[in-house]
Design an enzyme around this catalytic site. Structure first.
Site, PDB file in Angstrom:
ATOM      1  N   ARG A  36       0.826  -1.221   0.000  1.00 37.77           N
ATOM      2  CA  ARG A  36       0.000   0.000   0.000  1.00 37.77           C
ATOM      3  C   ARG A  36       0.852   1.260   0.000  1.00 37.77           C
ATOM      4  O   ARG A  36       0.456   2.271  -0.583  1.00 37.77           O
ATOM      5  CB  ARG A  36      -0.923  -0.011   1.201  1.00 37.77           C
ATOM      6  CG  ARG A  36      -2.003  -1.048   1.036  1.00 37.77           C
ATOM      7  CD  ARG A  36      -3.017  -0.973   2.137  1.00 37.77           C
ATOM      8  NE  ARG A  36      -4.158  -1.778   1.798  1.00 37.77           N
ATOM      9  CZ  ARG A  36      -4.894  -2.446   2.668  1.00 37.77           C
ATOM     10  NH1 ARG A  36      -4.605  -2.385   3.950  1.00 37.77           N
ATOM     11  NH2 ARG A  36      -5.926  -3.153   2.273  1.00 37.77           N
ATOM     12  N   LYS A 198     -18.797 -17.231   0.150  1.00 35.73           N
ATOM     13  CA  LYS A 198     -20.255 -17.066   0.275  1.00 35.73           C
ATOM     14  C   LYS A 198     -20.871 -16.206  -0.816  1.00 35.73           C
ATOM     15  O   LYS A 198     -20.197 -15.368  -1.405  1.00 35.73           O
ATOM     16  CB  LYS A 198     -20.555 -16.378   1.607  1.00 35.73           C
ATOM     17  CG  LYS A 198     -20.169 -17.191   2.816  1.00 35.73           C
ATOM     18  CD  LYS A 198     -20.408 -16.344   4.047  1.00 35.73           C
ATOM     19  CE  LYS A 198     -20.005 -17.089   5.293  1.00 35.73           C
ATOM     20  NZ  LYS A 198     -19.968 -16.161   6.433  1.00 35.73           N
ATOM     21  N   GLY A 354      -9.392  -7.693  -2.619  1.00 37.95           N
ATOM     22  CA  GLY A 354      -9.596  -8.710  -1.588  1.00 37.95           C
ATOM     23  C   GLY A 354      -8.783  -9.973  -1.824  1.00 37.95           C
ATOM     24  O   GLY A 354      -7.614  -9.912  -2.196  1.00 37.95           O
ATOM     25  N   GLY A 377     -13.628  -3.843  -0.355  1.00 39.34           N
ATOM     26  CA  GLY A 377     -14.997  -3.316  -0.233  1.00 39.34           C
ATOM     27  C   GLY A 377     -15.282  -2.222  -1.246  1.00 39.34           C
ATOM     28  O   GLY A 377     -16.358  -2.190  -1.849  1.00 39.34           O
TER      29      GLY A 377
HETATM   30  P1  AMP Z   1     -14.677 -14.285   0.395  1.00 35.80           P
HETATM   31  O1  AMP Z   1     -14.092 -13.589   1.578  1.00 35.80           O
HETATM   32  O2  AMP Z   1     -16.135 -14.584   0.520  1.00 35.80           O
HETATM   33  O3  AMP Z   1     -14.301 -13.668  -0.928  1.00 35.80           O
HETATM   34  O4  AMP Z   1     -14.017 -15.729   0.389  1.00 35.80           O
HETATM   35  C1  AMP Z   1     -12.646 -15.977   0.298  1.00 35.80           C
HETATM   36  C2  AMP Z   1     -12.358 -17.296   0.935  1.00 35.80           C
HETATM   37  O5  AMP Z   1     -13.176 -18.277   0.360  1.00 35.80           O
HETATM   38  C3  AMP Z   1     -10.951 -17.780   0.784  1.00 35.80           C
HETATM   39  O6  AMP Z   1     -10.292 -17.710   2.019  1.00 35.80           O
HETATM   40  C4  AMP Z   1     -11.110 -19.228   0.329  1.00 35.80           C
HETATM   41  O7  AMP Z   1     -10.318 -20.141   1.047  1.00 35.80           O
HETATM   42  C5  AMP Z   1     -12.569 -19.495   0.625  1.00 35.80           C
HETATM   43  N1  AMP Z   1     -13.139 -20.565  -0.207  1.00 35.80           N
HETATM   44  C6  AMP Z   1     -13.037 -20.717  -1.539  1.00 35.80           C
HETATM   45  N2  AMP Z   1     -13.616 -21.841  -1.937  1.00 35.80           N
HETATM   46  C7  AMP Z   1     -14.116 -22.445  -0.845  1.00 35.80           C
HETATM   47  C8  AMP Z   1     -14.814 -23.653  -0.608  1.00 35.80           C
HETATM   48  N3  AMP Z   1     -15.123 -24.478  -1.611  1.00 35.80           N
HETATM   49  N4  AMP Z   1     -15.155 -23.954   0.660  1.00 35.80           N
HETATM   50  C9  AMP Z   1     -14.842 -23.128   1.663  1.00 35.80           C
HETATM   51  N5  AMP Z   1     -14.172 -21.950   1.516  1.00 35.80           N
HETATM   52  C10 AMP Z   1     -13.816 -21.633   0.271  1.00 35.80           C
END
Ligand code: AMP
Length: 396
Positions: A36, A198, A354, A377
Site C-alpha cells: 500500500r 459465500k 480482496g 470493499g
Molecule cells: P470471500 O471472503 O467470501 O471472498 O471468500 C474468500 C475465501 O473463500 C478464501 O479464504 C477461500 O479459502 C474461501 N473458499 C473458496 N472456496 C471455498 C470452498 N469451496 N469452501 C470453503 N471456503 C472456500
C-alpha cells in the site's frame, strides 16, 4: 468532473493527501507488507517533484476513536524514512499544534505524515469541525486512498468540501479508470468470474453483472448454495441455507436467457478441511455425503479457461477454491493464468481486490493482467454501480 494530479503543478503548495497506509506489522512492529505504501509513492513523488510538500494522512486498523500505541503510524514514518530518500516529519496528532509544527519544519523535498486519523472518533463520524481542522493544514487536497473511498469519513469526504482545488491521486485515478472499463466502457464478450466462500456480500455485484456480462462463471464456496438450489447433494460443503432461494432466483433468470450463468461441472473434494486429506474428484451430481467441495475440477477448469481466453473484458472477484491450501489451489491458479493469456490477446482484465488480489499475487500473475484493484470493499461497491463518496467528493 474529477481532475487528476497530472493536470496541475504543486509548486509551493502544501498538499493534504489521503493515503491508505493501513499496512500490516510483524511482531517487532515493522511493516511486513509495504504494497500500500509503494502504491501511493508515484503520487507522493509527483508532488515533491513539482516542489510541493505532501502532508499524508491515513487510518490504521480500528483503534475505535482512542489513542492506542498499537495503531500508531509512527513505524510507517520510520519505514518511509529508512526506505526512501525523503526526510519524514511525523506529527503525533493529525490536527492541531503537533500537525502544524511538523508541517512548519518540512521543507520542499520532505514528507509530513500525520498520526492515525481514527484516534479521533470524529474521523469515522465525518464530523464537520474535524474536517475543517484537517483542511486548515493545507492549500490543496488529494485523495489516493481508493480502498477507503466507499466510506464517507472526514478525511475522505468531509474534508474535500473545504478545498477549491482537489484531485485524484495516481492510484485513485488508475482504479477509477480500470474499474470503469468493466462497469461502463466494456467490450463483449464480457466475462465475470465470481467466487469466494459465500454468496452474501456478492449478491448485488452478481445482479449488476447479470445485466452486462455474456458469462458469469461461478466458483468457490458459493457454488454449493447454487447446487443446493438445483437439488443436488453437496456433502459437507459450505452452504448458506438462507441464500438458497436467492440462488434459485438467479438460476431462473439465467434460464430465462438473461445471461449465461455457468456453474462447475466437476469438483475437487476433500474428506477433511485440510491440505493433507483424502482427495477425490466428482461430477456435480455425485458428491458423496462425507466429502467437502474445495476446488474446481479439471473439466470445469478447462471450460472456464477457454471462455476467459476468448473474452474481450474479464472481471474476477473471489477465489475458485481454498487456494490457501496447495492441493485446492488449481482452480484459482488456472483462472489467474487464463486472465494473463486473455490480457496478452488484447483483453482488458481486472481483478477486483480482496482475496483474489492476494491469490493473483501469490501465483505471480499480478503484472500480467491489466489491473489489480487495491480496494476490497470499495471495488465491490464500485462494481455494484454505486457512486463512492470518496470519489464523488473530488468533483470540482
Ligand atoms: P470471500 O471472503 O467470501 O471472498 O471468500 C474468500 C475465501 O473463500 C478464501 O479464504 C477461500 O479459502 C474461501 N473458499 C473458496 N472456496 C471455498 C470452498 N469451496 N469452501 C470453503 N471456503 C472456500
Amino acid at each position: 468532473m474529477i481532475k487528476s494530479i497530472l493536470e496541475t503543478n504543486f509548486a509551493g503548495k502544501k498538499v493534504l493527501v489521503r493515503v491508505d497506509f493501513n499496512v500490516p506489522f510483524d511482531e517487532n512492529m515493522q511493516v511486513s507488507d509495504d504494497t500500500r505504501i509503494r502504491s501511493s509513492m508515484p503520487t507522493i513523488e509527483k508532488i515533491i517533484a513539482d516542489g510541493g510538500v505532501p502532508i499524508l494522512m491515513s487510518h490504521l486498523g480500528r483503534p475505535k476513536g482512542k489513542v492506542d500505541a498499537k495503531y500508531s503510524l509512527e513505524p510507517v514514518a520510520k519505514f518511509l524514512d529508512d526506505n526512501y530518500k525523503y526526510i519524514v516529519h511525523f506529527a503525533n496528532d493529525c490536527i492541531g499544534e503537533p500537525a502544524q509544527a511538523a508541517i512548519e519544519k518540512a521543507e520542499v523535498g520532505d514528507i509530513v505524515l500525520l498520526e492515525n486519523l481514527r484516534f479521533h472518533p470524529e474521523e469515522e463520524a465525518n464530523d464537520p469541525e474535524f474536517s475543517k481542522k484537517l483542511a486548515s493544514l493545507a492549500d490543496v487536497y488529494v485523495n489516493d486512498a481508493f480502498g477507503s473511498a466507499h466510506r464517507a469519513h472526514a478525511s475522505t469526504e468531509g474534508v474535500a468540501k473545504h478545498f477549491k482545488e482537489k484531485y485524484a491521486g495516481l492510484l485513485m485515478g488508475k482504479e477509477v479508470e480500470f474499474l470503469s472499463k468493466v462497469t461502463e466502457n466494456y467490450e463483449h464478450p464480457f466475462v465475470a468470474i465470481i467466487g469466494g466462500s459465500k454468496i452474501s456480500g456478492k449478491i448485488d455485484v452478481i445482479k449488476e453483472l447479470m445485466k452486462k456480462c455474456d458469462y458469469i462463471l461461478i466458483g468457490g464456496g458459493m457454488t454449493f448454495t447454487f447446487f443446493k438450489a438445483m437439488n443436488l447433494e453437496i456433502g459437507k460443503s459450505i452452504l448458506e441455507e438462507d441464500k438458497i432461494a436467492l440462488a434459485k432466483e438467479l438460476i431462473v433468470h439465467a434460464h430465462e436467457g438473461w445471461l449465461n450463468l455457468v456453474l462447475p461441472s466437476d469438483i475437487v473434494c476433500g474428506e477433511e478441511f485440510k491440505n493433507d486429506t483424502n482427495i477425490q474428484i466428482f461430477d456435480k451430481q455425485e458428491i458423496p455425503e462425507n466429502m467437502i467441495g474445495l476446488d474446481l475440477g479439471p473439466e470445469t477448469i478447462e471450460k472456464y479457461a477457454n471462455i476467459i481466453k476468448n473474452a474481450k473484458t474479464v472481471l474476477w472477484n473471489g477465489p475458485m477454491g481454498v487456494f490457501e491450501m496447495d492441493n485446492f489451489a488449481s482452480g484459482t491458479k488456472a483462472i489467474a493464468e487464463a486472465m494473463a493469456i486473455a490480457t496478452q490477446n488484447g483483453a482488458v482484465t481486472v481483478v477486483g481486490g480482496g482475496d483474489s488480489a492476494a491469490a493473483i499475487n501469490k501465483f505471480g500473475y499480478s503484472e500480467k493482467v491489466s489491473h489489480v484493484s487495491t480496494g476490497g470493499g470499495a471495488s465491490l461497491e464500485f462494481l455494484e454501480g454505486k457512486v463512492l463518496p470518496g470519489v464523488k467528493a473530488l468533483e470540482m
